[in-house]
Scaffold this motif. Structure first.
Motif, PDB file in Angstrom:
ATOM      1  N   UNK A  69      28.372  14.759   3.689  1.00 41.70           N
ATOM      2  CA  UNK A  69      28.367  15.303   2.335  1.00 41.70           C
ATOM      3  C   UNK A  69      27.806  14.267   1.368  1.00 41.70           C
ATOM      4  N   UNK A  70      27.151  14.757   0.325  1.00 39.41           N
ATOM      5  CA  UNK A  70      26.624  13.880  -0.719  1.00 39.41           C
ATOM      6  C   UNK A  70      27.344  14.214  -2.027  1.00 39.41           C
ATOM      7  N   UNK A 125       5.172  16.050  10.125  1.00 38.58           N
ATOM      8  CA  UNK A 125       6.259  15.096   9.920  1.00 38.58           C
ATOM      9  C   UNK A 125       7.236  15.195  11.086  1.00 38.58           C
ATOM     10  N   UNK A 126       7.649  14.042  11.613  1.00 38.75           N
ATOM     11  CA  UNK A 126       8.604  14.030  12.726  1.00 38.75           C
ATOM     12  C   UNK A 126      10.033  14.230  12.245  1.00 38.75           C
ATOM     13  N   UNK A 127      10.306  13.770  11.025  1.00 38.02           N
ATOM     14  CA  UNK A 127      11.686  13.762  10.535  1.00 38.02           C
ATOM     15  C   UNK A 127      11.677  13.815   9.015  1.00 38.02           C
ATOM     16  N   UNK A 128      12.346  14.819   8.460  1.00 34.78           N
ATOM     17  CA  UNK A 128      12.495  14.924   7.006  1.00 34.78           C
ATOM     18  C   UNK A 128      13.956  14.717   6.648  1.00 34.78           C
ATOM     19  N   UNK A 129      14.205  13.755   5.765  1.00 35.46           N
ATOM     20  CA  UNK A 129      15.552  13.495   5.268  1.00 35.46           C
ATOM     21  C   UNK A 129      15.702  14.249   3.954  1.00 35.46           C
ATOM     22  N   UNK A 130      16.763  15.050   3.857  1.00 39.31           N
ATOM     23  CA  UNK A 130      16.916  15.867   2.659  1.00 39.31           C
ATOM     24  C   UNK A 130      18.361  15.908   2.186  1.00 39.31           C
ATOM     25  N   UNK A 156      24.573  18.509   1.284  1.00 40.45           N
ATOM     26  CA  UNK A 156      24.648  17.716   2.515  1.00 40.45           C
ATOM     27  C   UNK A 156      23.393  16.881   2.675  1.00 40.45           C
ATOM     28  N   UNK A 157      23.571  15.699   3.229  1.00 38.51           N
ATOM     29  CA  UNK A 157      22.444  14.920   3.705  1.00 38.51           C
ATOM     30  C   UNK A 157      22.095  15.456   5.084  1.00 38.51           C
TER      31      UNK A 157
END
Length: 299
Positions: free
Chosen positions: A161-162, A139-144, A267-268
């Protein structure tokens, strides 16, 4: 100096017919150029250049060698330049992994707008709520949405912040009562949002006061939207990111519970494989994504 560098120096001397001129063209000193060519001739066991006080010329072996190696060196230089050009352009494939709710609610608009600006970019998107290994899963990019990763080998970037809050449907609160303190949650159905669909610990704080509640004894799920729908249906109280429940709160299908108590900060984040240098397509997408979730559609 390696063979390739020595060959490039030899070709420069052959083209310029001068050690001094070659040194000037290569930003080297004349003695360094001389040592490099001498070393190459010693390794090959062949004299490549004839040196006189007036000029430098190729031997027959040197001419034949230059004829063979010059296209190879040029090909290597062209390949390197093409690679650099590709890295400096916003083009190519981006393999993205994101949580289900984030992917369904936010990413369609992000990807569509980004590809309008950068049509040479293609995207392969997978959605899962579990934490993934970006290297093992290519995976090139993981959004978490999480705490900072513990894996020190990957690269991660904090975006924003989420906010999270406790919510419940009005009909549930009308029937079961509205909690006035975290201790009251012990007498309510608390729906867990857990990656393994198991119990979830809610750490709540009001100033210096801390309380810990275990949710999920009756209901749990591993997806935020499913958890939100259970709460809307009146099944209990849930702790969810605001972006998931914002619409239900605005329409009155959900109400905030214990608004004076806050869960730990999440956090995002964006996580990448351990690149020496982030490819342009990833850096450009990351900047676009950050602008979108902080300015266009704040979390």
């Amino acid at each position: 100096m390696g063979d390739l560098e020595s060959i490039k120096v030899f070709l420069a001397v052959a083209e310029q017919r001068s050690f001094v001129a070659a040194a000037r063209a290569l930003s080297m000193t004349p003695p360094s150029v001389t040592r490099s060519v001498n070393a190459l001739e010693a390794r090959l066991g062949v004299q490549l250049l004839l040196r006189t006080t007036r000029q430098v010329s190729l031997t027959s072996a040197g001419a034949a060698y230059a004829l063979r190696v010059a296209p190879l060196v040029q090909g290597l230089d062209d390949a390197t330049e093409d690679l650099r050009d590709g890295q400096s352009q916003t083009a190519g494939l981006i393999r993205i992994n994101a949580p289900m709710s984030m992917g369904e609610r936010v990413l369609p608009d992000v990807i569509s707008q980004f590809r309008t600006l950068h049509p040479r970019v293609s995207v392969a998107l997978t959605l899962t709520d579990r934490l993934i290994d970006v290297v093992a899963e290519q995976t090139d990019l993981a959004i978490r949405i999480s705490e900072p990763p513990r894996d020190k080998l990957t690269i991660w970037r904090k975006i924003c912040r989420v906010p999270r809050l406790l919510v419940a449907a009005p009909r549930y609160l009308d029937a079961q009562g509205t909690p006035a303190a975290p201790e009251d949650l012990l007498h309510h159905t608390c729906i867990a949002y857990d990656a393994g669909a198991g119990p979830e610990v809610w750490d709540l704080a009001a100033g210096a006061t801390r309380r810990r509640i275990t949710a999920g004894r009756v209901l749990s799920s591993n997806n935020g939207d499913l958890t939100a729908r259970l709460a809307v249906n009146g099944e209990g109280i849930a702790l969810l990111p605001r972006f998931i429940v914002a619409e239900a709160l605005a329409t009155g299908r959900l109400r905030a519970v214990l608004p004076g108590w806050s869960p730990p900060e999440l956090w995002l984040t964006l996580t990448y494989p351990p690149y020496d240098r982030l490819p342009t397509r990833l850096a450009t997408f990351s900047d676009f994504f950050e602008t979108y979730v902080t300015e266009t559609r704040p979390m």
